[in-house]
Design a protein around this motif. Structure first.
Motif, PDB file in Angstrom:
ATOM      1  N   LYS A 110     -69.578 -13.258 -42.104  1.00 41.26           N
ATOM      2  CA  LYS A 110     -69.666 -12.185 -41.130  1.00 41.26           C
ATOM      3  C   LYS A 110     -70.624 -11.076 -41.560  1.00 41.26           C
ATOM      4  N   ASP A 111     -70.929 -10.975 -42.855  1.00 47.30           N
ATOM      5  CA  ASP A 111     -71.865  -9.956 -43.315  1.00 47.30           C
ATOM      6  C   ASP A 111     -73.298 -10.461 -43.411  1.00 47.30           C
ATOM      7  N   LEU A 112     -73.501 -11.745 -43.121  1.00 46.27           N
ATOM      8  CA  LEU A 112     -74.829 -12.350 -43.226  1.00 46.27           C
ATOM      9  C   LEU A 112     -75.698 -11.889 -42.064  1.00 46.27           C
ATOM     10  N   GLN A 113     -76.910 -11.406 -42.362  1.00 49.26           N
ATOM     11  CA  GLN A 113     -77.815 -10.911 -41.331  1.00 49.26           C
ATOM     12  C   GLN A 113     -78.983 -11.879 -41.151  1.00 49.26           C
TER      13      GLN A 113
END
Length: 326
Positions: A2-5
Protein backbone atom coordinates in the motif's frame (compact mmCIF):
# COMPACT_ATOMS: atom_id res chain seq x y z
CA UNK A 1 2.26 -2.86 -1.10
CA UNK A 2 0.00 0.00 0.00
CA UNK A 3 2.98 2.36 0.39
CA UNK A 4 4.44 1.50 -3.02
CA UNK A 5 4.32 4.44 -5.45
CA UNK A 6 4.19 3.85 -9.22
CA UNK A 7 2.23 5.00 -12.27
CA UNK A 8 -0.68 2.96 -13.64
CA UNK A 9 -0.31 3.44 -17.39
CA UNK A 10 -2.45 0.37 -18.08
CA UNK A 11 -5.57 2.30 -17.07
CA UNK A 12 -5.57 3.84 -20.54
CA UNK A 13 -5.17 0.45 -22.28
CA UNK A 14 -7.98 -1.40 -20.54
CA UNK A 15 -10.27 -1.85 -23.57
CA UNK A 16 -10.39 -1.31 -27.31
CA UNK A 17 -12.66 1.70 -26.77
CA UNK A 18 -10.30 3.21 -24.19
CA UNK A 19 -7.29 2.65 -26.45
CA UNK A 20 -9.12 4.33 -29.31
CA UNK A 21 -10.08 7.25 -27.08
CA UNK A 22 -6.46 8.12 -26.30
CA UNK A 23 -4.88 7.14 -29.63
CA UNK A 24 -2.41 9.80 -30.80
CA UNK A 25 -1.84 8.87 -34.45
CA UNK A 26 -4.45 7.99 -37.06
CA UNK A 27 -4.20 6.70 -40.60
CA UNK A 28 -6.69 7.93 -43.19
CA UNK A 29 -7.25 6.70 -46.72
CA UNK A 30 -6.81 10.33 -47.78
CA UNK A 31 -3.19 10.10 -46.58
CA UNK A 32 -2.26 7.65 -49.35
CA UNK A 33 -0.81 8.32 -52.79
CA UNK A 34 -0.99 5.23 -54.99
CA UNK A 35 1.72 4.71 -57.66
CA UNK A 36 0.65 3.56 -61.13
CA UNK A 37 2.87 2.25 -63.94
CA UNK A 38 1.45 3.05 -67.38
CA UNK A 39 2.54 1.07 -70.44
CA UNK A 40 2.24 1.97 -74.07
CA UNK A 41 0.27 -0.44 -76.25
CA UNK A 42 -3.01 -2.27 -75.74
CA UNK A 43 -4.42 -5.13 -73.70
CA UNK A 44 -1.48 -5.23 -71.30
CA UNK A 45 -1.67 -5.95 -67.60
CA UNK A 46 1.71 -7.27 -66.53
CA UNK A 47 2.16 -8.19 -62.90
CA UNK A 48 5.58 -7.06 -61.69
CA UNK A 49 7.29 -10.31 -60.72
CA UNK A 50 9.08 -8.79 -57.73
CA UNK A 51 6.01 -6.81 -56.57
CA UNK A 52 2.99 -9.10 -56.20
CA UNK A 53 -0.28 -7.22 -56.75
CA UNK A 54 1.39 -4.37 -58.67
CA UNK A 55 0.87 -4.17 -62.43
CA UNK A 56 2.12 -2.36 -65.49
CA UNK A 57 -1.09 -1.24 -67.21
CA UNK A 58 -1.84 -0.15 -70.75
CA UNK A 59 -4.31 2.68 -71.20
CA UNK A 60 -7.24 0.36 -71.98
CA UNK A 61 -6.82 -1.21 -68.53
CA UNK A 62 -6.54 2.09 -66.71
CA UNK A 63 -10.30 2.58 -66.31
CA UNK A 64 -10.78 -0.57 -64.25
CA UNK A 65 -7.82 0.35 -62.06
CA UNK A 66 -9.04 3.89 -61.50
CA UNK A 67 -12.57 2.69 -60.76
CA UNK A 68 -11.13 0.50 -58.01
CA UNK A 69 -8.89 3.26 -56.66
CA UNK A 70 -11.73 5.78 -56.52
CA UNK A 71 -14.12 3.22 -55.08
CA UNK A 72 -11.72 2.63 -52.19
CA UNK A 73 -11.59 6.34 -51.41
CA UNK A 74 -7.99 6.92 -52.51
CA UNK A 75 -7.72 10.55 -53.60
CA UNK A 76 -4.27 10.73 -55.23
CA UNK A 77 -2.19 8.74 -57.71
CA UNK A 78 1.46 9.02 -58.75
CA UNK A 79 2.12 8.28 -62.42
CA UNK A 80 5.18 6.58 -63.87
CA UNK A 81 5.56 5.91 -67.58
CA UNK A 82 7.01 2.82 -69.27
CA UNK A 83 7.57 3.81 -72.91
CA UNK A 84 8.14 1.53 -75.88
CA UNK A 85 10.97 3.68 -77.21
CA UNK A 86 13.93 5.10 -75.30
CA UNK A 87 16.80 7.30 -76.38
CA UNK A 88 19.79 9.03 -74.83
CA UNK A 89 17.78 12.20 -74.18
CA UNK A 90 14.62 10.59 -72.75
CA UNK A 91 12.47 12.28 -75.38
CA UNK A 92 9.29 10.44 -74.41
CA UNK A 93 9.42 12.05 -70.95
CA UNK A 94 8.57 15.49 -72.32
CA UNK A 95 6.70 14.62 -75.52
CA UNK A 96 3.14 16.01 -75.66
CA UNK A 97 1.89 12.49 -76.32
CA UNK A 98 4.16 10.72 -73.85
CA UNK A 99 2.49 7.95 -71.89
CA UNK A 100 2.29 9.93 -68.61
CA UNK A 101 0.79 12.89 -70.46
CA UNK A 102 -1.80 10.66 -72.14
CA UNK A 103 -2.68 8.96 -68.83
CA UNK A 104 -2.92 12.31 -67.06
CA UNK A 105 -5.38 13.68 -69.60
CA UNK A 106 -7.50 10.54 -69.34
CA UNK A 107 -7.65 10.62 -65.54
CA UNK A 108 -8.42 14.33 -65.33
CA UNK A 109 -11.17 14.02 -67.94
CA UNK A 110 -12.81 11.00 -66.32
CA UNK A 111 -11.91 11.33 -62.62
CA UNK A 112 -11.48 15.10 -62.17
CA UNK A 113 -11.58 14.89 -58.38
CA UNK A 114 -8.47 12.68 -58.26
CA UNK A 115 -5.14 14.43 -57.66
CA UNK A 116 -2.63 13.42 -60.36
CA UNK A 117 0.98 13.60 -59.24
CA UNK A 118 3.40 13.30 -62.16
CA UNK A 119 6.82 11.80 -61.48
CA UNK A 120 9.27 14.12 -63.24
CA UNK A 121 12.41 12.25 -64.15
CA UNK A 122 14.20 10.86 -67.20
CA UNK A 123 15.36 7.44 -65.99
CA UNK A 124 12.36 5.50 -67.33
CA UNK A 125 12.83 7.14 -70.74
CA UNK A 126 16.59 7.12 -71.30
CA UNK A 127 18.35 4.25 -73.03
CA UNK A 128 21.09 4.35 -70.37
CA UNK A 129 18.67 4.39 -67.41
CA UNK A 130 20.11 7.46 -65.68
CA UNK A 131 18.13 10.48 -64.50
CA UNK A 132 19.81 13.01 -66.78
CA UNK A 133 21.96 13.55 -69.85
CA UNK A 134 25.29 11.75 -70.06
CA UNK A 135 28.43 13.70 -70.91
CA UNK A 136 31.93 12.22 -70.61
CA UNK A 137 30.54 9.17 -68.83
CA UNK A 138 28.74 11.08 -66.08
CA UNK A 139 25.33 12.67 -65.57
CA UNK A 140 25.60 16.34 -66.50
CA UNK A 141 23.65 18.43 -64.03
CA UNK A 142 22.88 21.69 -65.84
CA UNK A 143 21.98 20.34 -69.27
CA UNK A 144 19.70 17.80 -67.57
CA UNK A 145 17.79 20.64 -65.89
CA UNK A 146 16.64 21.94 -69.25
CA UNK A 147 14.98 18.64 -70.15
CA UNK A 148 13.46 18.26 -66.69
CA UNK A 149 11.84 21.68 -67.08
CA UNK A 150 10.41 20.63 -70.46
CA UNK A 151 9.07 17.46 -68.84
CA UNK A 152 7.42 19.34 -65.97
CA UNK A 153 5.79 21.89 -68.27
CA UNK A 154 4.53 19.14 -70.57
CA UNK A 155 3.02 17.30 -67.60
CA UNK A 156 1.36 20.47 -66.33
CA UNK A 157 -0.06 21.16 -69.80
CA UNK A 158 -1.56 17.66 -69.76
CA UNK A 159 -3.37 18.49 -66.52
CA UNK A 160 -1.12 17.19 -63.73
CA UNK A 161 -2.11 18.67 -60.38
CA UNK A 162 1.33 18.25 -58.79
CA UNK A 163 4.80 17.98 -60.31
CA UNK A 164 7.06 15.56 -58.43
CA UNK A 165 10.69 15.80 -59.61
CA UNK A 166 12.70 12.78 -58.46
CA UNK A 167 15.98 13.29 -60.31
CA UNK A 168 18.14 14.80 -57.51
CA UNK A 169 19.95 17.22 -59.79
CA UNK A 170 21.26 20.32 -58.02
CA UNK A 171 18.88 23.23 -58.62
CA UNK A 172 16.05 21.10 -60.00
CA UNK A 173 13.35 22.77 -57.91
CA UNK A 174 14.50 26.29 -58.83
CA UNK A 175 14.65 25.41 -62.53
CA UNK A 176 11.27 23.69 -62.59
CA UNK A 177 9.59 26.45 -60.55
CA UNK A 178 10.90 29.07 -62.97
CA UNK A 179 9.84 26.99 -65.97
CA UNK A 180 6.34 26.38 -64.65
CA UNK A 181 5.88 30.06 -63.78
CA UNK A 182 7.11 31.19 -67.18
CA UNK A 183 4.62 28.81 -68.83
CA UNK A 184 1.77 30.26 -66.74
CA UNK A 185 1.51 27.42 -64.21
CA UNK A 186 2.01 29.56 -61.12
CA UNK A 187 -0.50 27.51 -59.12
CA UNK A 188 0.94 24.05 -59.82
CA UNK A 189 2.81 22.88 -56.69
CA UNK A 190 6.10 21.00 -56.65
CA UNK A 191 6.34 17.84 -54.54
CA UNK A 192 10.10 17.58 -54.38
CA UNK A 193 11.97 14.35 -53.82
CA UNK A 194 14.04 16.52 -51.53
CA UNK A 195 15.73 13.75 -49.56
CA UNK A 196 16.35 10.72 -51.76
CA UNK A 197 18.98 8.20 -50.76
CA UNK A 198 20.99 5.89 -53.03
CA UNK A 199 19.19 2.92 -51.56
CA UNK A 200 19.20 -0.82 -52.14
CA UNK A 201 15.45 -0.77 -51.46
CA UNK A 202 14.62 0.41 -55.00
CA UNK A 203 15.34 -2.88 -56.77
CA UNK A 204 11.77 -4.05 -57.46
CA UNK A 205 10.78 -0.58 -58.69
CA UNK A 206 13.36 -0.87 -61.43
CA UNK A 207 11.58 -4.01 -62.61
CA UNK A 208 8.29 -2.11 -62.64
CA UNK A 209 9.61 1.01 -64.37
CA UNK A 210 12.28 -0.68 -66.50
CA UNK A 211 14.76 1.91 -65.27
CA UNK A 212 17.88 0.02 -64.20
CA UNK A 213 21.05 2.01 -65.03
CA UNK A 214 22.93 0.40 -67.90
CA UNK A 215 26.27 1.41 -66.37
CA UNK A 216 27.48 2.64 -63.01
CA UNK A 217 25.06 3.69 -60.30
CA UNK A 218 23.28 6.80 -59.01
CA UNK A 219 25.52 7.54 -56.06
CA UNK A 220 26.84 10.79 -57.55
CA UNK A 221 23.38 12.35 -57.38
CA UNK A 222 21.43 10.38 -54.78
CA UNK A 223 22.41 10.64 -51.13
CA UNK A 224 24.68 8.45 -49.00
CA UNK A 225 22.50 6.37 -46.62
CA UNK A 226 24.96 7.13 -43.81
CA UNK A 227 24.25 10.88 -43.86
CA UNK A 228 21.77 12.76 -41.72
CA UNK A 229 22.80 16.42 -41.79
CA UNK A 230 22.95 16.29 -45.58
CA UNK A 231 19.20 15.68 -45.58
CA UNK A 232 18.60 19.01 -43.89
CA UNK A 233 20.84 20.79 -46.41
CA UNK A 234 19.01 19.18 -49.31
CA UNK A 235 15.56 19.97 -47.92
CA UNK A 236 16.53 23.54 -47.05
CA UNK A 237 17.71 24.17 -50.61
CA UNK A 238 14.43 22.91 -52.02
CA UNK A 239 12.39 25.03 -49.63
CA UNK A 240 14.39 28.10 -50.64
CA UNK A 241 13.91 27.24 -54.32
CA UNK A 242 10.13 26.99 -54.07
CA UNK A 243 9.13 23.45 -53.15
CA UNK A 244 5.61 22.96 -51.77
CA UNK A 245 6.01 19.40 -50.40
CA UNK A 246 9.13 17.55 -49.22
CA UNK A 247 9.54 13.82 -49.90
CA UNK A 248 11.79 11.52 -47.90
CA UNK A 249 12.66 8.31 -49.75
CA UNK A 250 12.89 5.43 -48.76
CA UNK A 251 10.54 5.11 -45.81
CA UNK A 252 11.14 2.63 -43.00
CA UNK A 253 14.94 2.86 -42.71
CA UNK A 254 14.74 6.67 -42.65
CA UNK A 255 12.06 7.50 -40.08
CA UNK A 256 14.63 9.53 -38.16
CA UNK A 257 15.09 11.66 -41.27
CA UNK A 258 11.33 12.12 -41.61
CA UNK A 259 11.20 13.46 -38.05
CA UNK A 260 14.18 15.74 -38.70
CA UNK A 261 12.54 17.20 -41.80
CA UNK A 262 9.21 17.60 -40.01
CA UNK A 263 10.86 19.39 -37.10
CA UNK A 264 12.86 21.76 -39.28
CA UNK A 265 10.41 22.79 -42.01
CA UNK A 266 6.77 23.81 -42.08
CA UNK A 267 5.86 22.21 -45.43
CA UNK A 268 3.86 18.98 -45.80
CA UNK A 269 6.19 15.99 -45.48
CA UNK A 270 5.68 12.97 -47.73
CA UNK A 271 7.27 9.58 -47.13
CA UNK A 272 7.79 7.06 -49.93
CA UNK A 273 7.18 3.52 -48.71
CA UNK A 274 9.29 2.07 -51.50
CA UNK A 275 9.20 -1.12 -53.55
CA UNK A 276 11.76 -3.07 -51.55
CA UNK A 277 9.86 -2.46 -48.33
CA UNK A 278 6.64 -3.56 -50.02
CA UNK A 279 8.15 -6.67 -51.59
CA UNK A 280 9.70 -7.91 -48.35
CA UNK A 281 6.34 -7.72 -46.61
CA UNK A 282 4.62 -9.51 -49.50
CA UNK A 283 7.25 -12.27 -49.56
CA UNK A 284 7.05 -12.85 -45.82
CA UNK A 285 3.23 -12.85 -45.91
CA UNK A 286 3.20 -15.35 -48.80
CA UNK A 287 5.20 -17.71 -46.59
CA UNK A 288 2.86 -17.18 -43.62
CA UNK A 289 5.71 -15.74 -41.59
CA UNK A 290 3.82 -12.56 -40.69
CA UNK A 291 0.30 -11.18 -40.40
CA UNK A 292 0.31 -8.92 -43.46
CA UNK A 293 -2.52 -6.63 -42.38
CA UNK A 294 -1.11 -5.98 -38.92
CA UNK A 295 2.43 -5.49 -40.23
CA UNK A 296 1.38 -3.06 -42.98
CA UNK A 297 -0.88 -1.00 -40.75
CA UNK A 298 1.81 -0.82 -38.06
CA UNK A 299 4.39 0.30 -40.65
CA UNK A 300 2.15 2.98 -42.12
CA UNK A 301 1.12 4.22 -38.67
CA UNK A 302 4.79 4.43 -37.71
CA UNK A 303 5.41 6.61 -40.76
CA UNK A 304 2.62 8.98 -39.72
CA UNK A 305 3.90 9.00 -36.13
CA UNK A 306 7.39 9.89 -37.36
CA UNK A 307 5.95 13.02 -38.96
CA UNK A 308 4.77 12.13 -42.45
CA UNK A 309 1.65 13.94 -43.58
CA UNK A 310 1.24 11.82 -46.72
CA UNK A 311 2.42 8.32 -47.68
CA UNK A 312 3.26 7.12 -51.17
CA UNK A 313 2.69 3.38 -50.91
CA UNK A 314 1.97 0.31 -53.01
CA UNK A 315 -0.03 -0.95 -50.03
CA UNK A 316 -2.60 1.84 -50.54
CA UNK A 317 -5.43 -0.29 -51.92
CA UNK A 318 -5.06 -3.00 -49.27
CA UNK A 319 -4.71 -0.43 -46.50
CA UNK A 320 -7.82 1.41 -47.72
CA UNK A 321 -9.82 -1.84 -47.56
CA UNK A 322 -8.57 -2.60 -44.07
CA UNK A 323 -9.43 0.90 -42.87
CA UNK A 324 -12.98 0.48 -44.19
CA UNK A 325 -13.31 -2.82 -42.35
CA UNK A 326 -12.13 -1.20 -39.14
Amino acid sequence: MKDLQFSRHRRLRSSATMRSLVRETYLRTEDFIYPLFILEGENKKNEVKSMPGVYQLSMDNLKAEMDEVVGLGIKSVLLFGVPDEKDECGTQAYHDHGIVQVATRYIKENYPEVIVVADTCLCEYTSHGHCGLIENGDVDNDSSLELLVQTAVSQAQAGADIIAPSNMMDGFVAAIRAGLDEAGFHNIPIMSYAVKYASAFYGPFRDAADSTPQFGDRKTYQMDPANRLEAIREAESDVDEGADFLIVKPGMPYLDIVRDVKNNFNLPVVIYNVSGEYSMVKAAAANDWIDEERIVMEMLTGMKRAGADLIITYHAKDAARWLKEQ
